[in-house]
Write an enzyme that holds these catalytic residues in place. Sequence first.
Site, mmCIF file in Angstrom:
data_model
loop_
_atom_site.group_PDB
_atom_site.id
_atom_site.type_symbol
_atom_site.label_atom_id
_atom_site.label_comp_id
_atom_site.label_asym_id
_atom_site.label_seq_id
_atom_site.Cartn_x
_atom_site.Cartn_y
_atom_site.Cartn_z
ATOM 1 N N LEU A 63 0.745 -1.227 -0.178
ATOM 2 C CA LEU A 63 -0.005 -0.103 -0.065
ATOM 3 C C LEU A 63 0.922 1.269 -0.055
ATOM 4 O O LEU A 63 1.959 1.199 0.800
ATOM 5 C CB LEU A 63 -0.923 -0.069 1.185
ATOM 6 C CG LEU A 63 -1.744 -1.180 1.459
ATOM 7 C CD1 LEU A 63 -2.713 -0.935 2.559
ATOM 8 C CD2 LEU A 63 -2.838 -1.252 0.119
ATOM 9 N N ASP A 64 0.558 2.356 -0.926
ATOM 10 C CA ASP A 64 1.317 3.436 -0.960
ATOM 11 C C ASP A 64 1.253 4.028 0.568
ATOM 12 O O ASP A 64 0.262 4.059 1.186
ATOM 13 C CB ASP A 64 0.805 4.501 -2.125
ATOM 14 C CG ASP A 64 0.911 3.740 -3.194
ATOM 15 O OD1 ASP A 64 1.613 2.997 -3.584
ATOM 16 O OD2 ASP A 64 0.045 3.995 -4.125
ATOM 17 N N ALA A 65 2.401 4.949 0.759
ATOM 18 C CA ALA A 65 2.409 5.524 2.182
ATOM 19 C C ALA A 65 1.232 6.546 2.408
ATOM 20 O O ALA A 65 0.797 6.642 3.678
ATOM 21 C CB ALA A 65 3.713 6.508 2.100
ATOM 22 N N ARG A 162 -4.824 5.440 -8.061
ATOM 23 C CA ARG A 162 -4.450 6.932 -8.184
ATOM 24 C C ARG A 162 -4.245 7.370 -9.522
ATOM 25 O O ARG A 162 -4.912 8.319 -9.733
ATOM 26 C CB ARG A 162 -3.114 7.068 -7.390
ATOM 27 C CG ARG A 162 -3.166 6.716 -5.919
ATOM 28 C CD ARG A 162 -1.707 6.691 -5.192
ATOM 29 N NE ARG A 162 -1.288 7.802 -5.125
ATOM 30 C CZ ARG A 162 -0.129 8.115 -4.492
ATOM 31 N NH1 ARG A 162 0.878 6.859 -4.140
ATOM 32 N NH2 ARG A 162 0.731 9.245 -4.713
#
Length: 246
Positions: A63-65, A162
């Site tokens: 998972l992205d930050a 995103r």
Amino acid sequence: MSLSEAEAPIQVLQETPDWVLCVKPAGLTYQDLRNEHGEVVQDGLISRLKRELDCPLYGVHRLDAMTTGLMLVAKSSSAANRLTTLFQKRQIDKWYLAISDQKPKKKQGWVVGDMLPSRRGNWKLLPSKTAPAVTYFISSGLGDGTRAFLVKPYTGKTHQIRVALKSMGAAILGDVRYNNKSKCLSQEERFSGRLHAYALRFEWNDQEWVFKLAPSEDFGGAVLQEHLNGAWSKPWELDWPKWKET
């Protein structure tokens, strides 16, 4: 999600002999952050969870930050291989929630295309479909100028959701990479991108596992909470179309 919350112990929702399901806070990277000398300057999720649980752990998806929510971590290399294979074969269903302050080109549907690395670590969506990122979404207005998205990724590409929503003209609120309106945010606000890993479903050792975790109340407000208590309460029961590879 505040910086202090990102530094709190990692919350574990489920632990089995093979894997751990934890809650990733915003602002925490998957891998350790290192400086130009290769020295660790901030522990990532895997390192912190290893220390807190005092056992070996193996990442199987990222998972992205900026992303919060559900994350699976394997407890052995064999379990990691099995889970990785399930992800690759699209046998682990995932659903995400996102918020945008921009109007999308369409309210629901497919976003399909190859992804190409762009400048400064960004990605862009191409019209070609050689090895495409495949995403389907539905959405609903929240009445305050923002729109909530319930998103099902059929593939697992870097920054997939995103980039998909940006391509629809509805970049995620708080996404400093892909939403130009977010570039003037404060440091605290940069840890609060509105993307949340909401639900997971998969089979393991002949048992079906289904998990759901609502985001914090400030993620989308009262209207989103109504959706999460109503039509979006069980995303696995909604009529998601099947992706047919060409």
